[in-house]
Design a protein around this motif. Structure first.
Motif, PDB file in Angstrom:
ATOM      1  N   ALA A 175       0.728  -1.288  -0.059  1.00 22.40           N
ATOM      2  CA  ALA A 175       0.020   0.061  -0.075  1.00 22.40           C
ATOM      3  C   ALA A 175       1.015   1.176   0.098  1.00 22.40           C
ATOM      4  N   LEU A 176       2.015   1.350   0.919  1.00 21.69           N
ATOM      5  CA  LEU A 176       2.847   2.529   1.087  1.00 21.69           C
ATOM      6  C   LEU A 176       3.538   2.637  -0.188  1.00 21.69           C
ATOM      7  N   LEU A 179       1.594   4.027  -3.022  1.00 21.08           N
ATOM      8  CA  LEU A 179       1.049   5.140  -2.880  1.00 21.08           C
ATOM      9  C   LEU A 179       2.311   6.243  -3.124  1.00 21.08           C
ATOM     10  N   LEU A 183       2.160   9.063  -5.664  1.00 21.78           N
ATOM     11  CA  LEU A 183       1.754  10.257  -4.897  1.00 21.78           C
ATOM     12  C   LEU A 183       1.811  11.593  -5.594  1.00 21.78           C
ATOM     13  N   SER A 214       6.757  10.682  -9.701  1.00 23.34           N
ATOM     14  CA  SER A 214       6.031   9.283 -10.148  1.00 23.34           C
ATOM     15  C   SER A 214       7.158   8.525 -11.310  1.00 23.34           C
ATOM     16  N   ILE A 297      -1.610  11.046   5.999  1.00 24.98           N
ATOM     17  CA  ILE A 297      -2.948  10.276   5.972  1.00 24.98           C
ATOM     18  C   ILE A 297      -3.984  11.565   5.931  1.00 24.98           C
ATOM     19  N   LEU A 300      -4.384  13.808   2.969  1.00 23.07           N
ATOM     20  CA  LEU A 300      -4.726  13.033   1.646  1.00 23.07           C
ATOM     21  C   LEU A 300      -6.136  12.802   1.649  1.00 23.07           C
TER      22      LEU A 300
END
Length: 669
Positions: A175-176, A179, A183, A214, A297, A300
């Protein structure tokens, strides 16, 4: 005997490969299918492939397939070799082995890199064998491909390794990881969405300013295969094309990301040396990063969730063309608070996180209000920002479906006109918004024109881009007032130099490469070649010079006096290995004698095709058509010969636009 400290343990390396063989074995099997399929096709069709064409295929895989595959495969490899970090018993057992952390780190990293490269090695070896069979070996291209694959694999696995040591939970790792990789794109989308909703003139949902953060998006968007062709003579005497050279454009980006991967690997090693075994199972294994995670978090969740709540519970019932500050602030605060508590629960591994949190909730509410207030009142002055002449490198504006490109030093007066127009538009923000969404009440029909799009793009000398988009309402009354944006825009488009810019005759790098013409009388469409497009373009330029084409019609009377032809010309421009495209739609009228004569000479239309829409569809335009037929319809059999006309309005550098039509249509010879 003196002991030695080793950074590599062969037993652990072999154990990792043998233990996780299904992962790299399955990946190798899937990768091997592609060269085998190519081999079977070559055998079945008895064909040979040019070496440079094969290199182009390798480069194409490097530019889009390898980044996407490595992005997903790297996290799987990281989850396998670093899986012991996420269980207290496993990490304790690993650290009791007679191997220092440095040895464990580098051995596991090399194990993961081996699992990354084995599928590519198997696929690559089979591709080389297929190339040998097809006599299509290019050593230089093969070497560049190998270096590119190794560089991309190293970066992705190094970034996955870094994330593996930042977190202490195996489910948080992917997940991280994803992300962080996307991001920048997500943040760009969120910032652009808020700017578009609050600020006048902002209409972009993605700018790409920080796209380099990215890597997958940046690599797939900037790595390009440049193939140059040369004409060759085949054995049968026909002229063919063969690849002359192949280049992987922007290949240096792979080297840059590989260096970034080395930095991330060093940071991961530093984190491992200070990592506590007790952090196994924690969402964030690095303590000082926990506040960053919690508030990251929160931000976001607040921005993304706030937009969703606003669209669902406010805009669906109280529609407004722009975001309203107070409801948006409430939605941001609610979504941010939810994100704050969710992050706190993950970090604490407990649901009891509410006591003493009122200060943080107050901070979330204050930040939400400050953010919406700053956008609503435009504290940064973004709406009124208009670059000066000495700041811009190029100015582009698109209006009425046409693109105009202006350059400082060459078009200073026109650029100042554009800036004056831009200032008038920003000054009339309230009027434009009200006219666009509430409408006006003109005294007579045909006095107002809604939704005229205008896009302004300033490319600055620093490389930054300032882009604005406006949907303008134009009225006849304001056209008569010289200081309104209506009159300023009309005067700008009517400028003779702008007409040449509209046809890309001002040296902006655009060249005609084709187009199409649709003859409504016969219902047939014809594609135009570059030479035909150039001839028609020159003829239109002749008509523009004598005042027969180019004046804007904001209100579109559509009285049927235009010819029943749909004529489009397409253009291309090369700049730094990037191809830009544009097109213009030419409305052909009976007064455009140069253009009609050119179309006749090229054989694209006949005398019978030169009928107006009022002639072709009389019932749609005039009820009294029969009574006014002689006054409305031109004598299409008597086309005015344009040989005697000369053009003095065009610059001397555009000789093609000053030739007579008989010279323009040399294609007919």
């Amino acid at each position: 005997m003196q002991s030695r400290t080793l950074c590599f343990n062969g037993t652990l390396f072999r154990k990792n490969l043998s233990r996780f063989w299904p992962l790299w074995g399955l990946a190798s099997f899937v990768g091997a299918l592609f060269p085998l399929a190519l081999f079977l096709q070559l055998v079945r069709e008895h064909t040979r492939v040019d070496a440079l064409e094969m290199t182009g295929a390798y480069y194409a895989a490097v530019s889009w397939a390898v980044p996407a595959l490595s992005l997903c495969y790297a996290v799987l490899c990281a989850m396998t070799v670093w899986s012991y970090l996420y269980n207290a018993r496993s990490v304790s057992l690993m650290h009791t082995l007679p191997i220092r952390r440095r040895g464990i780190f580098f051995t596991n990293f090399l194990s993961g890199m081996a699992m990354m490269l084995i599928p590519y090695a198997v696929t690559g070896a089979l591709c080389v064998l297929v190339s040998l069979y097809a006599h299509a070996i290019d050593p230089v291209g093969l070497g560049i491909t190998i270096l590119a694959v190794v560089g991309e694999s190293f970066f992705y696995f190094a970034s996955a390794t870094f994330v593996a040591f930042v977190t202490g939970n195996i489910f948080a790792l992917p997940a991280l990881y994803f992300l962080l990789h996307f991001l920048a794109v997500l943040a760009d989308f969120l910032v652009s969405s808020f700017a578009q909703g609050f600020l006048f003139g902002f209409n972009s949902s993605y700018t790409g300013v920080v796209e380099f953060l990215s890597p997958t998006v940046h690599l797939t968007g900037h790595l390009r295969v440049d193939m140059e062709y040369a004409e060759t003579m085949t054995a049968s005497g026909h002229v063919g094309r063969a690849v002359a050279s192949v280049t992987l454009e922007n290949g240096w980006l792979i080297a840059v990301y590989a260096l970034v991967g080395a930095v991330l690997l060093a940071l991961a090693y530093g984190a491992y040396r200070r990592r506590h075994s007790e952090s196994a199972g924690d969402v964030m294994a690095v303590r000082w990063l926990r506040p960053v995670f919690r508030w990251g978090i929160t931000v976001l969740s607040g921005t993304l969730g706030g937009l969703l709540l606003y669209e669902l519970f406010w805009r669906s019932f109280q529609y407004s063309p722009t975001y309203e500050a107070l409801p948006m602030a409430v939605c941001l605060a609610v979504a941010g608070i939810i994100g704050y508590y969710a992050a706190s629960m993950l970090l604490a591994k407990s649901l009891r996180v509410f006591r003493g949190s009122w200060k943080s909730l107050l901070a979330v509410a204050v930040l939400s209000a400050a953010f919406c207030g700053a956008l609503h009142f435009d504290v940064l002055g973004s709406e009124s920002r208009i670059p000066t002449l000495d700041q811009v490198k190029r100015v582009e504006l698109r209006v009425q479906g046409n693109t105009y490109t202006l350059y400082p030093g060459q078009d200073d007066a026109l650029i100042e006109q554009v800036r004056t127009l831009h200032q008038a538009i920003t000054a009339d923000e309230a009027y434009i918004r009200d006219a666009e969404y509430n409408g006006l009440m003109p005294e007579e029909e045909g006095n107002v024109s809604y939704g005229n799009p205008l896009r302004l793009t300033y490319t600055l000398r620093t490389g930054a881009v300032v882009e604005r988009f406006y949907s303008l309402t134009i009225t006849r009354d304001r056209l008569a007032q010289s200081d309104t944006y209506d009159a300023l825009l009309d005067a700008l488009v009517r400028n003779e130099t702008m007409k040449q810019k509209r046809l890309h005759l001002g040296g902006d790098g655009y060249t005609p490469d084709g187009g199409s013409i649709y003859v409504e009388r016969r219902g047939e469409v014809y594609d135009l070649g570059s030479r035909e497009a150039q001839a028609i373009l020159n003829a239109v330029a002749q008509d523009a010079a004598v005042g027969a084409w180019g004046d804007p019609d904001w209100f579109g009377s559509n009285d049927g006096s235009d010819y029943a032809l749909n004529l489009d010309l397409s253009f291309t421009r090369q700049e730094k290995n990037i191809t830009y495209n544009d097109w213009i739609t030419i409305t052909v009228r009976p007064s455009m004698t140069y253009t009609t004569a050119c179309l006749l000479k090229l054989g694209l239309v006949t005398e019978e095709d030169l009928v107006t829409r009022a002639q072709l569809y009389p019932s749609q335009y005039y009820k009294e058509y029969e009574e006014t037929e002689e006054a409305v319809l031109p004598d299409t059999a008597q086309v005015i010969e344009p040989e005697e006309h000369t053009v003095e309005a065009l610059p001397s550098g555009e000789a093609t636009a000053t030739a007579a039509v008989t010279g323009l249509v040399v294609l007919n010879a």
